[in-house]
Design an enzyme around this catalytic site. Structure first.
Site, PDB file in Angstrom:
ATOM      1  N   GLY A  31     -20.192  47.995-126.856  1.00  0.00           N
ATOM      2  CA  GLY A  31     -20.868  46.808-127.385  1.00  0.00           C
ATOM      3  C   GLY A  31     -22.345  47.046-127.626  1.00  0.00           C
ATOM      4  CB  CYS A  32     -24.998  48.515-125.538  1.00  0.00           C
ATOM      5  SG  CYS A  32     -24.860  47.306-124.194  1.00  0.00           S
ATOM      6  CB  THR A  33     -22.941  51.931-129.264  1.00  0.00           C
ATOM      7  OG1 THR A  33     -23.201  52.679-128.070  1.00  0.00           O
ATOM      8  CG2 THR A  33     -23.014  52.846-130.469  1.00  0.00           C
ATOM      9  CB  ALA A  55     -28.276  49.897-130.492  1.00  0.00           C
TER      10      ALA A  55
END
Length: 155
Positions: free
Chosen positions: A45-47, A50
């Site tokens: 999710g963070c990738t 970002a």
């Protein structure tokens, strides 16, 4: 700590960045800032989030916004994440959890049936005077950036 709502002053901070320098909110005086908090470098999710900020950065910049990402990961971890994903905005390390606590994004979560504390994916939009214009909590990684572009009326 006063409640963080639109119109409130954004809490000041200084954190180490992936560029090897300290970054302060004061560095952006007179500019608009999108300060987004994410749980962990190199997670799915963070990738996605970002990458979407990376891909939309020129649009945000054209509308006068700087983008800053914050997590509890180390500067070393941020450097690897930045390089792997070709990120084009600063990643700030809050290992001491000072800023995540000031912004109220460190929350109790359930992970694998255990209670732990983690960052609630959240974004704070700050105007040129250092006031919050938008407080977005518990956002979804896959849709957040597109929703933010629409909310801020960024072309």
């Amino acid at each position: 700590m006063s409640e963080l709502v639109p119109g409130a002053a954004a809490p000041a901070f200084t954190l180490p960045s992936d560029a090897g320098t300290d970054v302060s909110l004061a560095d952006f005086a007179g500019r608009k800032v999108i300060l987004y908090f994410y749980p962990k470098d190199n997670t799915s999710g963070c990738t996605i989030e970002a990458q979407q900020f990376r891909d939309a950065l020129a649009r945000f910049a054209a509308a006068g916004y700087a983008v800053l990402g914050v997590s509890r990961d180390s500067v070393k971890s941020h450097c690897g994440f930045r390089d792997k994903q070709q990120l084009n905005f600063p990643l700030l390390s809050d290992k001491e959890e000072v800023v995540v606590n000031a912004y109220g994004v460190l929350k109790e979560k359930m992970m694998c049936g255990r209670k732990c504390f983690g960052i609630e994916r959240s974004t704070f939009v700050i105007d040129e005077a250092g006031k919050l214009t938008h407080v977005l909590r518990n956002v979804k990684a896959k849709t957040h950036v597109e929703e933010l572009l629409k909310l801020l009326e960024v072309a």
